[in-house]
Design a protein around this motif. Structure first.
Motif, PDB file in Angstrom:
ATOM      1  N   VAL A   5      -7.507  -5.614   7.161  1.00  0.00           N
ATOM      2  CA  VAL A   5      -6.460  -5.705   6.143  1.00  0.00           C
ATOM      3  C   VAL A   5      -6.882  -4.920   4.899  1.00  0.00           C
ATOM      4  O   VAL A   5      -7.862  -5.266   4.236  1.00  0.00           O
ATOM      5  N   PHE A   6      -6.129  -3.862   4.621  1.00  0.00           N
ATOM      6  CA  PHE A   6      -6.328  -3.113   3.380  1.00  0.00           C
ATOM      7  C   PHE A   6      -5.298  -3.597   2.354  1.00  0.00           C
ATOM      8  O   PHE A   6      -4.848  -4.736   2.426  1.00  0.00           O
ATOM      9  N   SER A   7      -4.936  -2.761   1.407  1.00  0.00           N
ATOM     10  CA  SER A   7      -4.040  -3.197   0.335  1.00  0.00           C
ATOM     11  C   SER A   7      -2.644  -3.517   0.874  1.00  0.00           C
ATOM     12  O   SER A   7      -2.101  -2.789   1.714  1.00  0.00           O
ATOM     13  N   GLY A  20       5.014   4.623  -3.791  1.00  0.00           N
ATOM     14  CA  GLY A  20       4.185   5.239  -4.820  1.00  0.00           C
ATOM     15  C   GLY A  20       2.727   4.864  -4.661  1.00  0.00           C
ATOM     16  O   GLY A  20       2.196   4.800  -3.549  1.00  0.00           O
ATOM     17  N   ASP A  21       2.055   4.582  -5.786  1.00  0.00           N
ATOM     18  CA  ASP A  21       0.629   4.246  -5.729  1.00  0.00           C
ATOM     19  C   ASP A  21       0.362   2.999  -4.912  1.00  0.00           C
ATOM     20  O   ASP A  21      -0.706   2.845  -4.313  1.00  0.00           O
ATOM     21  N   CYS A  22       1.316   2.059  -4.877  1.00  0.00           N
ATOM     22  CA  CYS A  22       1.120   0.839  -4.088  1.00  0.00           C
ATOM     23  C   CYS A  22       1.128   1.126  -2.589  1.00  0.00           C
ATOM     24  O   CYS A  22       0.788   0.252  -1.792  1.00  0.00           O
ATOM     25  N   GLY A  23       1.539   2.306  -2.192  1.00  0.00           N
ATOM     26  CA  GLY A  23       1.563   2.652  -0.782  1.00  0.00           C
ATOM     27  C   GLY A  23       0.263   3.217  -0.259  1.00  0.00           C
ATOM     28  O   GLY A  23       0.169   3.571   0.928  1.00  0.00           O
ATOM     29  N   PHE A  24      -0.752   3.313  -1.112  1.00  0.00           N
ATOM     30  CA  PHE A  24      -2.053   3.819  -0.677  1.00  0.00           C
ATOM     31  C   PHE A  24      -2.937   2.650  -0.240  1.00  0.00           C
ATOM     32  O   PHE A  24      -2.956   1.597  -0.897  1.00  0.00           O
ATOM     33  N   PRO A  25      -3.686   2.824   0.830  1.00  0.00           N
ATOM     34  CA  PRO A  25      -4.357   1.674   1.458  1.00  0.00           C
ATOM     35  C   PRO A  25      -5.496   1.058   0.670  1.00  0.00           C
ATOM     36  O   PRO A  25      -5.868  -0.078   0.932  1.00  0.00           O
ATOM     37  N   THR A  26      -6.074   1.775  -0.289  1.00  0.00           N
ATOM     38  CA  THR A  26      -7.215   1.219  -1.016  1.00  0.00           C
ATOM     39  C   THR A  26      -6.931   1.032  -2.492  1.00  0.00           C
ATOM     40  O   THR A  26      -7.854   0.798  -3.267  1.00  0.00           O
ATOM     41  N   VAL A  27      -5.676   1.104  -2.898  1.00  0.00           N
ATOM     42  CA  VAL A  27      -5.346   1.011  -4.324  1.00  0.00           C
ATOM     43  C   VAL A  27      -5.792  -0.331  -4.907  1.00  0.00           C
ATOM     44  O   VAL A  27      -6.197  -0.401  -6.070  1.00  0.00           O
TER      45      VAL A  27
END
Length: 837
Positions: free
Chosen positions: A427-429, A309-316
């Motif tokens: 390293v992104f989110s 979900g939203d946690c799978g986006f790299p800049t969340v």
């Protein structure tokens, strides 16, 4: 469906009339047509609720009924000081007139470089579409194709096309997409959509989608790019046809084995403009659809759907942030160590985390790992390492400085010694998998920089030698005491010696230093300090030239008076760099000579342009808005993006310098103060310039919010065109901030607008909004003032100001000011440094 009639607008400076190109039947423009971005030149301009403005030059309208139509022309978002040449969706009535209805930009030519009022776009006689700013500078063009162009057209699916005499497409906006697709539009291999930085800042950010042989892929830019979503086809590619992804039937369709037709040759339904798909600043690819009842464009479908979900986006959660159910935290080892990362800005803003000590490739022997169990990473599709166990995985990363983290995964069906190892160079989110239904165990190892004495946990051997440590404690203490005494005596003698001899400073203490020049070199480059640009509290500024580069040389007249300030400037600005901070090129510290070499700012200081001391023309409103934003960005960098917070402590128009294009930069760091991130307040002697100092200076306990107060004063001076304290005016009007408080209470803010500028009077509503922002910054209680990042959000239109906040400013009982000039460490005129530097 009722009959459809076509309508086109004649919106140009004197030029040949438009004619309909045979075979298109759409609104077209002939060669040698020029349009000027001005309401008077474009009479069909529309000003929407909320501050948007559209100035169409071509419109394709379904005039038989109300509906969505496509137009091309100039477009701006609040505060409408800068414009984009764009294609946008508008609503039209039965008379083919544009009406209110939340317009949407679907393509832009100049998203990285907006233009000002009176910019021009021209379809030249050579068949080139050219965009120029008001000063005539080239901003964008289609270029020359080598094929003859007969005219320009906006089609019924929103494609801006240059066509030849045979009505064949020579150039089209569909070949150069920005962040949006409209029904009928395709992405093919080699094309990409790139997200904007924010809803109001259309410059490109690091998130994009492109087409590969088997489908659509979404990435965050790094070296190499990191994949966070893909949409592929079950079809097998059999030929050499170009893969395309087309927005049709309210979805994205992947075509692997079909030819790529000209979209202008397809008869698309006239209602397709009620939808669009946009890659948004957070990385979500969403389809929006017009809601007639609400008159908005809500997102009706999410195209990108990562596993988490939203946690799978790299800049969340920003760089290094860990996402757990949309909550963001910084990495902690075993949940008990916070000594490696700190949040950027306000933790509630989810801007990510930054290492307390940056990774240094020169000290690889001090690289270690922070272990994050039950944490995973979104990108597992590249950079696999040939390592099947955890130790080999970590060692492979330690041997390569470009590696910043590794993720080791072991699926439940695998043995303890088997697994998958991959690394990332940026390293992104990250994402917690504690509560996720996964079939693997995942650990992330983040590389951190530690000092020689900051190594990992104590060894078993050291833990078993407590008796030995205890036995050596007393001799060690005695040794340390003697050493401290010896060092103290040495330093006192050394200080006395330097007070007498005034030798050169030891600059080896600074990790990053600008170039160091000899005094003779700077004497030559300034022709013997011949051309003085201005004077300040600690010296004068002279124009010089180093090679082909013009510079400004600041010479401290009294080394004893300015030594502390000189060290502060070299240490502070010598280690930072930002587009809105004046760049320190070098320095000279030779005997009693102290000089600083800065980049040359040809427009000089801001005060000369807003106080009308040189009979200059008033600055227009877009320029003043840009200056305000530039100052805010410079201060935001100092307060929130450096390792230590830097409080400037002397923000005023004399210390804001302007380049050739009136871009503003913060200057003069002689009074600046470094503040540790864990300090809420610092004690310091009162310093600054009367009229710009926040009330808390009376307590000598200050934070970076004193700069926010000074920023508010500068904003009001920019808006009013007068000095903050002007004793030549009647007593009741001499203090600008007191006058502002009274005008705000009486709802007469428009009285304070600079009457020299008709442009500002015409933008009265926008000007008053800037005044309200200044009032927020001028609150007596520093804790209630906004951070500079919040100020930028207000300036970008991403945040509004609560009415309750402004009432606190209105209350005269809460008003305090610092008026006793005798208490200042720098007198009123001491830090003035006017003129170009």
């Amino acid at each position: 469906m009722g009959p459809v009639s076509l309508f086109f607008l004649i919106l140009a400076t004197p030029a040949p009339l438009f004619t309909a190109a045979q075979g298109f039947g759409y609104p077209t423009a002939n060669l040698s047509t020029l349009w000027v971005n001005h309401d008077a030149s474009l009479p069909h301009s529309v000003h929407y609720k909320g501050g948007l403005a559209a100035r169409p030059i071509l419109l394709h309208s379904q005039s038989a009924h109300y509906g969505q139509s496509f137009a091309t022309g100039f477009f701006c978002a609040p505060p409408c000081d800068m414009f984009y040449f764009a294609v946008f969706i508008v609503r039209t009535d039965r008379g083919a007139r544009i009406i209110d209805g939340n317009p949407q930009v679907v393509w832009s030519a100049n998203r990285a470089r907006p233009v000002s009022e009176n910019a021009t776009v021209e379809l030249t006689s050579g068949g080139e579409l050219v965009l120029r700013d008001a000063d005539g500078s080239l901003v964008w063009s289609t270029g020359r194709s080598g094929r003859p162009v007969a005219g320009m057209v906006i089609t019924n699916i929103g494609n801006l096309v240059l066509f030849d005499l045979m009505n064949a497409t020579v150039w089209q906006s569909f070949d150069h997409p920005t962040d949006t697709l409209v029904p009928g539009q395709s992405l093919v291999e080699g094309m990409r959509l790139t997200a904007s930085t924010s809803a109001t800042n259309w410059t490109e950010n690091q998130l994009y989608v492109n087409v590969r042989q088997d489908g659509l892929y979404a990435y965050v830019a790094s070296a190499p790019p990191q994949l966070y979503y893909m949409l592929t086809s079950n079809e097998e590619k059999t030929g050499n046809e170009i893969t395309k992804v087309t927005f049709m039937n309210s979805s994205l369709c992947i075509f692997l084995n079909s030819t790529y037709p000209d979209p202008n040759s397809i008869s698309w339904p006239t209602t397709t403009s009620s939808q669009f798909i946009r890659l948004e600043s957070d990385g979500h690819l969403r389809m929006h659809e017009w809601d007639m009842a609400e008159e908005t464009w809500p997102a009706v479908e999410e195209v990108t759907k990562p596993k988490f979900g939203d946690c799978g986006f790299p800049t969340v959660c920003g760089e290094y942030g860990i996402c757990t159910g949309r909550k963001c935290t910084c990495p902690l080892q075993d949940n008990n160590s916070s000594g490696y990362f700190k949040p950027i800005g306000d933790p509630k803003d989810n801007l990510g985390c930054t290492p307390l000590t940056p990774i240094s490739c020169k000290e690889m022997q001090h690289h270690q790992f922070l272990t994050l169990d039950e944490v995973s990473y979104f990108d597992v599709n590249h950079s696999f390492v040939n390592a099947t166990n955890q130790d080999d995985c970590k060692q492979a990363c330690l041997k390569n400085c470009s590696c910043r983290a590794v993720n080791f995964r072991r699926y439940f069906e695998q043995t303890e010694t088997d697994g998958h190892c991959f690394w990332v160079t940026k390293v992104f989110s990250l994402q917690s998998i504690k509560l996720e239904p996964v079939n693997y165990k995942s650990t992330v190892f983040i590389k951190v920089q530690v000092g020689p004495s900051n190594s990992a946990a104590p060894s078993a051997h050291s833990a078993n030698n407590s008796n030995l440590i205890l036995g050596t404690t007393i001799p060690a203490i005695i040794t340390v005491v003697l050493l401290v005494v010896a060092v103290t005596i040495y330093l006192q003698r050394r200080r006395a010696y330097y007070d007498k001899k005034d030798e050169d400073f030891n600059f080896d203490q600074f990790a990053r230093m600008p170039a160091r020049f000899s005094f003779q070199k700077l004497r030559e480059c300034t022709q013997g300090f011949n051309k003085k640009l201005g004077e300040g509290g600690f010296g004068s500024v002279y124009e010089g030239k180093l090679g082909e580069e013009r510079v400004a040389v600041k010479r401290l007249e009294s080394a004893r008076q300015g030594k502390k300030e000189f060290l502060a400037e070299v240490q502070t600005i010598g280690s930072i760099e930002h587009i809105n901070l004046v760049r320190l090129i070098g320095f000279c510290a030779e005997k009693s000579q102290r000089l600083l070499v800065y980049e040359y700012m040809p427009r000089g200081s801001l005060d000369r342009w807003i106080h009308y001391r040189h009979n200059n023309a008033p600055l227009d409103w877009p320029t003043r808005c840009r200056i305000i934003l530039d100052i805010a960005k410079g201060l935001c960098y100092l307060h929130e993006e450096c390792r230590q917070k830097i409080a400037h402590l002397d923000i005023k128009p004399q210390n804001i310098l302007l380049d050739e294009k009136f871009n503003a930069k913060v200057a003069d760091f002689g009074l600046s103060k470094l503040i540790d991130r864990d300090q809420s307040k610092v004690m310091t002697v009162m310093r600054g310039t009367p009229g710009y100092m926040a009330p808390e200076w009376l307590t000598s306990q200050i934070t970076e919010k004193v700069d926010v107060y000074s920023f508010g004063v500068v904003v009001m001076e920019l808006i009013s065109g007068r000095k903050n304290i002007d004793n030549s005016l009647p007593e009741e009007s001499s203090n600008l901030i007191n006058l502002l408080r009274g005008k705000a209470r009486d709802n007469q803010l428009s009285d304070l607008i600079d009457k020299h500028s008709e442009d500002m009077v015409a933008h009265q509503e926008q000007v008053i909004q800037k005044m309200k922002l200044a009032m927020w910054c001028l609150l007596n209680d520093g804790c209630q003032r906004p951070s500079m990042s919040t100020v930028i959000k207000v300036l970008d239109g991403a945040r509004s100001i609560e009415t309750a906040i402004l009432h606190r400013f209105h209350d005269i009982n809460s008003a305090m000011s610092v008026q006793d000039t005798s208490a200042y460490s720098v007198k009123a005129q001491a830090s003035v440094l006017s003129g170009p530097r």
